[in-house]
Design an enzyme around this catalytic site. Structure first.
Site, PDB file in Angstrom:
ATOM      1  N   LYS A  27      45.464 -15.761  41.071  1.00 50.58           N
ATOM      2  CA  LYS A  27      46.582 -16.650  41.475  1.00 50.58           C
ATOM      3  C   LYS A  27      47.154 -15.880  42.978  1.00 50.58           C
ATOM      4  O   LYS A  27      47.503 -16.668  43.841  1.00 50.58           O
ATOM      5  CB  LYS A  27      47.590 -16.599  40.398  1.00 50.58           C
ATOM      6  CG  LYS A  27      47.167 -17.684  39.376  1.00 50.58           C
ATOM      7  CD  LYS A  27      48.120 -17.644  38.232  1.00 50.58           C
ATOM      8  CE  LYS A  27      47.747 -18.314  37.136  1.00 50.58           C
ATOM      9  NZ  LYS A  27      47.963 -18.147  35.560  1.00 50.58           N
ATOM     10  N   GLN A  85      53.223 -15.041  33.083  1.00 51.63           N
ATOM     11  CA  GLN A  85      51.515 -15.420  32.293  1.00 51.63           C
ATOM     12  C   GLN A  85      51.561 -15.536  30.802  1.00 51.63           C
ATOM     13  O   GLN A  85      52.066 -14.506  30.126  1.00 51.63           O
ATOM     14  CB  GLN A  85      50.763 -14.141  32.912  1.00 51.63           C
ATOM     15  CG  GLN A  85      49.403 -14.313  32.475  1.00 51.63           C
ATOM     16  CD  GLN A  85      48.637 -15.636  33.190  1.00 51.63           C
ATOM     17  OE1 GLN A  85      48.767 -16.130  34.549  1.00 51.63           O
ATOM     18  NE2 GLN A  85      47.826 -16.428  32.328  1.00 51.63           N
ATOM     19  N   ASP A  97      54.945 -23.995  36.333  1.00 46.99           N
ATOM     20  CA  ASP A  97      53.897 -24.182  35.168  1.00 46.99           C
ATOM     21  C   ASP A  97      54.403 -25.959  34.443  1.00 46.99           C
ATOM     22  O   ASP A  97      53.418 -26.227  33.756  1.00 46.99           O
ATOM     23  CB  ASP A  97      53.896 -23.084  33.818  1.00 46.99           C
ATOM     24  CG  ASP A  97      52.641 -22.293  33.872  1.00 46.99           C
ATOM     25  OD1 ASP A  97      51.677 -22.861  34.505  1.00 46.99           O
ATOM     26  OD2 ASP A  97      52.998 -21.284  33.477  1.00 46.99           O
TER      27      ASP A  97
END
Ligand code: NAP
Length: 294
Positions: A53, A97, A120
């Site tokens: 990422k 994460q 997210d």
């Protein structure tokens, strides 16, 4: 003839669009979008996701930072760090994460990110907006699916979409997105899960089948009708003696069988997977625009 939905190509196009935007910001000497990714512990898969990422962020010209915390980090310590980034104007997106170590409550962590920086799209405020059809930050994988359908001009209006899987990150959001009375949605949606006694009864009715199950090659050709559009979200590792790694990645759909009867199909790898990171960058850009009015 079956057409392949090329997620690698589309994700590249999206990254190029974001890169152009960032280049323009640079030329105008404006602030750049920034993403901070927080990793707790040493899970090798998570470590590799976070690095990839960060690398992709840099490739498109965004600012990226990785915070790597020890496995023993407490929930309070993690929340304090998130709060710091909530008010740090250099960063417009915060991504923690998942999965987190067991002693940390995932839901408390998601709720501690301000909804405007929740790239997210997991914060209850963003989930609620998605369900009622308001503009919001959409979870990356479902957003990637919507983008694939749109760029391949696959009409969803009035079509029967059958989603297999009801997770909060894929099944539920994609079902809700496609249900909206909007362009590029407006579908008739059925969601199937492990309590279904006869899955084929549902999947055979699908004009568009979305599989997010986590079970290798689960969907077979005889569970579908001819000319179905197939979106395979699954990423499963299976043994492969011919590979030097000893394994290969397959989806939830038996590609060899189903690609013979489908009108469109996403391959695994190279379908939905590459879209997820591209949409994370897109979400960071959306958050940036929201927070800076640029
Ligand atoms: P998940 O949270 O484990 O959810 C799986 C869903 O499938 C559950 O709703 C489960 O039903 C349902 N299910 C399991 N076995 C079933 C069966 N035999 N019949 C019908 N339904 C069944 O998984 P997820 O996070 O949504 O991920 C699904 C897959 O997508 C995984 O392979 C994952 O690695 C992959 N994935 C890929 C991406 C990407 O970027 N391409 C992103 C996220 C996930 P119950 O609810 O009843 O248990």
């Amino acid at each position: 003839m079956t057409k392949l939905i090329d997620g690698k190509k589309i994700s590249q196009e999206i990254k190029e669009e974001i890169k152009l935007f960032c280049n323009k910001l640079k030329e105008e000497e404006k602030q750049l979008p920034g993403l901070v990714t927080i990793l707790v512990g040493n899970n090798p898969a998570s470590f590799s996701y976070v690095n990839s990422k960060a690398k992709t962020c840099n490739e498109v010209g965004m600012i990226s930072k990785v915070e790597q915390l020890d496995e023993s980090t407490s929930e309070d310590e993690l929340i304090s760090l998130i709060k710091k980034y909530n008010s740090d104007e250099k960063f417009h997106g915060i991504l923690v994460q998942l999965p987190l170590p067991k002693h940390i409550n995932e839901s408390n962590i998601i709720k501690s990110i301000i909804p405007e920086k929740d790239v997210d799209g997991f914060h209850p405020v963003n989930v609620g907006k998605l369900v009622i059809g308001e503009d919001t930050i959409i979870p990356c994988t479902p957003y990637g699916i919507i983008e694939l359908l749109k760029r391949y001009k696959i009409d969803t209006s009035g079509k029967h979409v059958v989603v297999v899987g009801r997770s909060n990150i894929v099944g539920k959001p994609i079902a809700n997105l496609l249900l909206q009375k909007k362009e590029e949605a407006n579908a008739i949606v059925t969601v199937v899960h492990s309590a279904a006694k006869n899955i084929s009864y549902y999947t055979k009715q699908a004009d568009i089948l979305i599989a997010a199950i986590g079970s290798p090659n689960f969907i077979k050709a005889d569970m579908l009708k001819n000319e179905v559009v197939v979106i395979d979200v699954g990423i499963n590792r299976i043994e492969d003696k011919n590979s030097t790694k000893g394994y290969k990645i397959v989806g939830d759909v038996d590609f060899d069988e189903v690609s013979k009867i489908a009108s469109y199909i996403t391959p695994v790898p190279g379908g939905v997977g590459p879209m997820t990171i591209a949409m994370l960058l897109k979400n960071t850009l959306i958050a940036y625009k929201l927070l800076t009015n640029n």
